[in-house]
Design a protein around this motif. Sequence first.
Motif, mmCIF file in Angstrom:
data_model
loop_
_atom_site.group_PDB
_atom_site.id
_atom_site.type_symbol
_atom_site.label_atom_id
_atom_site.label_comp_id
_atom_site.label_asym_id
_atom_site.label_seq_id
_atom_site.Cartn_x
_atom_site.Cartn_y
_atom_site.Cartn_z
ATOM 1 N N CYS A 1 11.628 33.197 -4.128
ATOM 2 C CA CYS A 1 10.506 32.859 -3.255
ATOM 3 C C CYS A 1 9.371 33.851 -3.490
ATOM 4 O O CYS A 1 9.587 35.066 -3.410
ATOM 5 N N ARG B 1 5.918 23.740 -5.178
ATOM 6 C CA ARG B 1 6.306 22.741 -6.164
ATOM 7 C C ARG B 1 6.628 23.401 -7.504
ATOM 8 O O ARG B 1 7.085 22.749 -8.417
ATOM 9 N N GLU C 1 6.935 26.794 1.122
ATOM 10 C CA GLU C 1 7.132 25.607 0.294
ATOM 11 C C GLU C 1 6.339 25.727 -0.990
ATOM 12 O O GLU C 1 5.200 26.185 -0.984
ATOM 13 N N PHE D 1 15.868 31.048 -4.395
ATOM 14 C CA PHE D 1 15.854 29.658 -3.924
ATOM 15 C C PHE D 1 17.213 29.052 -4.037
ATOM 16 O O PHE D 1 17.967 29.302 -4.923
ATOM 17 N N ARG E 1 10.167 22.646 -2.955
ATOM 18 C CA ARG E 1 11.300 23.530 -2.695
ATOM 19 C C ARG E 1 10.916 24.392 -1.503
ATOM 20 O O ARG E 1 9.808 24.914 -1.432
ATOM 21 N N ARG E 2 11.841 24.545 -0.578
ATOM 22 C CA ARG E 2 11.567 25.311 0.632
ATOM 23 C C ARG E 2 12.517 26.495 0.714
ATOM 24 O O ARG E 2 13.722 26.351 0.545
ATOM 25 N N CYS E 3 11.973 27.670 0.986
ATOM 26 C CA CYS E 3 12.770 28.876 1.132
ATOM 27 C C CYS E 3 13.553 28.799 2.445
ATOM 28 O O CYS E 3 12.983 28.483 3.493
ATOM 29 N N HIS F 1 17.400 17.852 -6.185
ATOM 30 C CA HIS F 1 16.090 17.666 -5.554
ATOM 31 C C HIS F 1 15.139 17.134 -6.616
ATOM 32 O O HIS F 1 15.033 17.669 -7.709
ATOM 33 N N ASP G 1 8.510 25.942 -10.286
ATOM 34 C CA ASP G 1 9.914 26.152 -10.633
ATOM 35 C C ASP G 1 10.261 27.641 -10.590
ATOM 36 O O ASP G 1 10.652 28.227 -11.583
ATOM 37 N N CYS H 1 16.656 20.955 -11.461
ATOM 38 C CA CYS H 1 16.723 20.245 -10.185
ATOM 39 C C CYS H 1 18.129 20.201 -9.591
ATOM 40 O O CYS H 1 18.315 19.726 -8.478
#
Length: 123
Positions: free
Chosen positions: A116, A110, A108, A123, A100-102, A95, A112, A61
């Motif tokens: 992308c 969730r 988007e 990421f 997670r957003r590219c 975070h 890991d 994170c």
Amino acid sequence: MFFIMGINQGRKDFVYDRVVICDRCGAYGRYQVFMTYMCFSFFFIPIIKWNKEYYVQSTCCGTVYELDPEIGRRIAAGQDVEILPRHLKMMQPGHHGGVRRCSQCGYETREDFEFCPKCGRRF
């Protein structure tokens, strides 16, 4: 006569190969241990280092922790040391368990992922 000297900040990364479960996000990750310091150099050769501080960043994170200096010195000396939660003080939260957003395509997830799954950008 011409002298080149200066004071600058440096960073040194250490090898710490243990998988941990992050206290912040609950995911599996690794700790990246590093030291920051101030350095006086003369003709680009470091002479004196001071203000050494040890930090840990989680790979899952991105949370940054300050590491107990004694544990940091032992890791720097190459000793096999386990980092416990009592050795860490959170400095910068990462975070948290979220999406997670590219930055390129906006996808988007969730999961890991390191890259992308839609466009392949890191990421």
